[in-house]
Design a protein around this motif. Structure first.
Motif, short mmCIF file in Angstrom:
data_model
loop_
_atom_site.label_atom_id
_atom_site.label_comp_id
_atom_site.label_asym_id
_atom_site.label_seq_id
_atom_site.Cartn_x
_atom_site.Cartn_y
_atom_site.Cartn_z
N ASP A 77 0.72 -1.13 -0.08
CA ASP A 77 0.16 0.04 0.13
C ASP A 77 0.77 1.37 -0.03
O ASP A 77 0.51 2.21 -0.67
N LEU A 78 2.13 1.13 0.71
CA LEU A 78 2.78 2.38 0.82
C LEU A 78 4.16 2.42 0.00
O LEU A 78 4.83 3.38 0.32
N ASN A 79 4.24 1.33 -0.79
CA ASN A 79 5.40 1.24 -1.68
C ASN A 79 6.74 1.27 -1.01
O ASN A 79 7.70 1.92 -1.21
N ILE A 80 6.67 0.46 0.01
CA ILE A 80 7.92 0.25 0.90
C ILE A 80 8.51 -0.86 0.47
O ILE A 80 8.06 -2.00 0.34
N ALA A 133 -1.60 7.05 7.96
CA ALA A 133 -0.38 7.29 7.56
C ALA A 133 -0.42 6.92 5.86
O ALA A 133 -1.14 6.12 5.51
N GLN A 134 0.30 8.05 5.32
CA GLN A 134 0.38 7.95 3.82
C GLN A 134 1.71 7.61 3.03
O GLN A 134 1.64 7.51 2.13
N ASN A 135 2.62 7.44 3.99
CA ASN A 135 4.22 7.05 3.52
C ASN A 135 4.83 6.39 4.55
O ASN A 135 4.51 6.36 5.75
N GLU A 136 5.92 5.82 4.07
CA GLU A 136 6.91 5.15 5.15
C GLU A 136 7.34 6.21 6.31
O GLU A 136 7.20 5.66 7.37
N ILE A 137 7.76 7.25 5.84
CA ILE A 137 8.40 8.13 6.96
C ILE A 137 7.54 8.43 8.13
O ILE A 137 7.55 8.50 9.19
#
Length: 560
Positions: A77-80, A133-137
């Motif tokens: 989902d978050l492209n991690i 949350a919308q991203n890895e960081i």
């Protein structure tokens, strides 16, 4: 002329009381209530308190297991990238493990109740944020802040149990129930987290929101059932900020290195990994020296010492020598046990999902027996901890967890689940539950009344470091084996090891499990050699429990 205080009665290892103040760094004012018997409480209020503190442990574990089972979905989902996914877990473990001693001291100095409420609130509020949350960081930062809540709630909870319940059957039940929160949390995080991740529209986000609801329930339960404890705090409330900085910074660097070493650009040979490890070890060594210095300074100066830079130490170094050094042995066994147990739980999930190809739900079905057995183990502890010498419980527990690792170290993938997977899953939790329940009871028994949360924090810190160390060492073994085995087939594996031949993967999983087994068997040897003669650590008859509290009060008063 005042009469001298009554002498302390003789003590033995089988009947360990709270240690005297002789040799302790902290001089307790006579006006401080050290061992004041708890207020009269109703049984219903006690049950709510035990349930609330146990719920905090459930949250602590569920926030790790639930995220672990959702990692593949979070990554998509978050492209991690896969090798960075572990930071969704490591960020939580990093902050919670490094701040335990600091918050344990804060709880003992000010209020265990409100430190506990603060911790549960932080876990809930920032867990809610993780769900958006919308991203890895963003996810990793929120997880790190969420871990601060666990660092506050768990040691405060242990201090609350130790203070509220004097040595008795109810204390043994309370500590065993608290320990049962770990397997129950594993079930909540694994089963409910897996179901929510796979079957709900919001997927893994639903899992975070569900845990937020449990955090809110924990805060409400604490406000209802836990007594205000400001009057039990020490008069000198200065915080050892120098010690707090040294231990927090040192542990942060060490745990970061253990978590990141295997995925660094050049692995463990990476320059910053080596440098940070050296600095971390130096800071922890300086922390121990500084605490010893403060301790000796307070012994010499006593109540005359009021220098702003020299408060009472964050952690009394002499605490390691309690019960003739047996507390240090128990803490080391806890470290080794968590090295082996958490290594086992880490690798079996990867084995089932990445090697065997099972979905998150099918993986959880195969490890459900861990949670059921864990609850049963703590029920057994509650029944026998006041009758069976602790050495038997710890030796049996660590041996069983070692055997669980051993079964996977020789596993045949073509055999049915019942041949290797099921018995290993059953055996794996004995060590964690027997060591945690008996270990925390022993810590509560030998720590002074004003340092119960610090003692609990010390125990928890060793288990947290053990988790990171065990996974790091077994990962080194896994990576070395998979690279060596793949080269035999002419394959150069990538950083994640996903292109390795299946036979090479199997050998690597087996060798990682051998490492886990070694940790547990070493813990068994330590227990067998050093804990013989320790006796029982649980409850005795109620009248003996009452006399124990009285003797503790006299002992503390005689040295105040």
């Amino acid at each position: 002329m005042s009469t001298p205080p009554p002498p302390s009665r003789p003590r033995s290892l089988d009947d360990e009381k709270a240690p005297t103040m002789a040799g302790s760094a902290e001089v307790i004012p006579k006006s401080a209530s050290l061992a004041e018997p708890p207020r009269q409480r109703s049984l219903a209020k006690d049950i709510v308190l035990i349930g609330t503190v146990t719920l905090a442990m459930i949250l602590n574990t569920a926030n790790v297991i639930g995220v672990a089972i959702s990692l593949p979905t979070i990554g998509r989902d978050l492209n991690i990238v896969e090798y960075k996914l572990q930071w969704a877990i490591n960020a939580f473990a990093l902050s919670s493990g490094c701040l335990l001693l600091f918050f344990g001291r804060i709880a003992d100095l000010y209020s265990r109740k409100y430190t506990f409420v603060f911790g549960c609130a932080v876990m809930g509020i920032f867990g809610l944020g993780c769900g958006f949350a919308q991203n890895e960081i963003t996810l990793d930062v929120l997880r790190g802040i969420q871990g601060i809540g666990a660092a506050a709630a768990i040691p405060a909870g242990l201090g609350i149990l130790a203070h509220t319940f004097p040595p008795s059957t109810l204390r043994s039940i309370a500590f065993a129930t608290f320990a049962a929160g770990a397997p129950v949390g594993g079930a909540v995080g694994g089963i409910i987290g897996g179901v929510l991740t796979q079957l709900t529209e919001k997927s893994w986000r639903s899992m975070f929101w569900f845990l937020t609801g449990l955090s809110a329930a924990c805060c409400v339960g604490a406000m209802i059932s836990i007594d205000d404890d400001f009057e039990h705090s020490l008069i000198d409330k200065r915080v050892d900020w120098i010690g707090a900085f040294l231990v927090t910074a040192g542990l942060t660097l060490i745990i970061f290195v253990l978590s990141d070493g295997s995925i660094a650009p050049n692995g463990w040979k990476t320059g910053y990994i080596i440098a940070l490890l050296i600095v971390g070890v130096i800071l922890v060594a300086l922390f121990v020296w500084w605490e010893h210095y403060l301790e000796q300074l307070h012994i010499r100066e006593g109540e005359m010492l009021d220098t702003w830079w020299a408060p009472s130490p964050l952690m009394s170094v002499t605490v390691w020598t309690r019960a003739k050094g047996k507390l240090a042995v128990v803490l080391m066994i806890a470290f080794l046990q968590w090295c082996g147990f958490q290594s086992f739980t880490f690798w079996i999930q990867l084995y089932y999902q990445d090697y065997a190809g099972y979905t998150p739900i099918l993986t959880m079905i195969r490890i459900i027996p861990m949670f059921v057995t864990g609850v049963c183990c703590n029920f057994i502890v509650a029944l026998v901890v006041g009758r069976v010498p602790v050495v038997y419980l710890i030796v049996v527990g660590t041996l069983f967890t070692g055997l669980a690792n051993l079964l996977f170290a020789v596993i045949n993938p073509n055999s049915p689940y019942w041949a290797f997977g099921f018995p290993a899953t059953i055996l794996s939790v004995f060590g964690a539950d027997f060591v945690f329940a008996t270990g925390t009871l022993f810590v509560a028994k030998v720590c002074l009344p004003h340092e119960q949360s610090v003692g609990g924090a010390l125990f928890q810190t060793l288990t947290q470091i053990g988790t990171s160390f065990g996974i790091a060492i077994s990962t080194i073994v896994f990576n070395a084996t998979i690279a060596k085995s793949s080269l035999k087939d002419g394959v150069h594996v990538n950083k994640a090891g996903t292109n390795a031949p299946r036979p090479a993967q199997l050998v690597a999983y087996r060798d990682a499990m051998w490492a886990g087994a070694a940790f547990c068997f070493f813990g068994s040897i330590l227990a067998f050699i050093f804990l013989r003669g320790l006796g029982v650590v649980g409850h005795r008859k109620e009248k003996d429990a009452r006399s124990d509290v009285t003797a503790t009060e006299q002992d503390a008063g005689a040295h105040a």
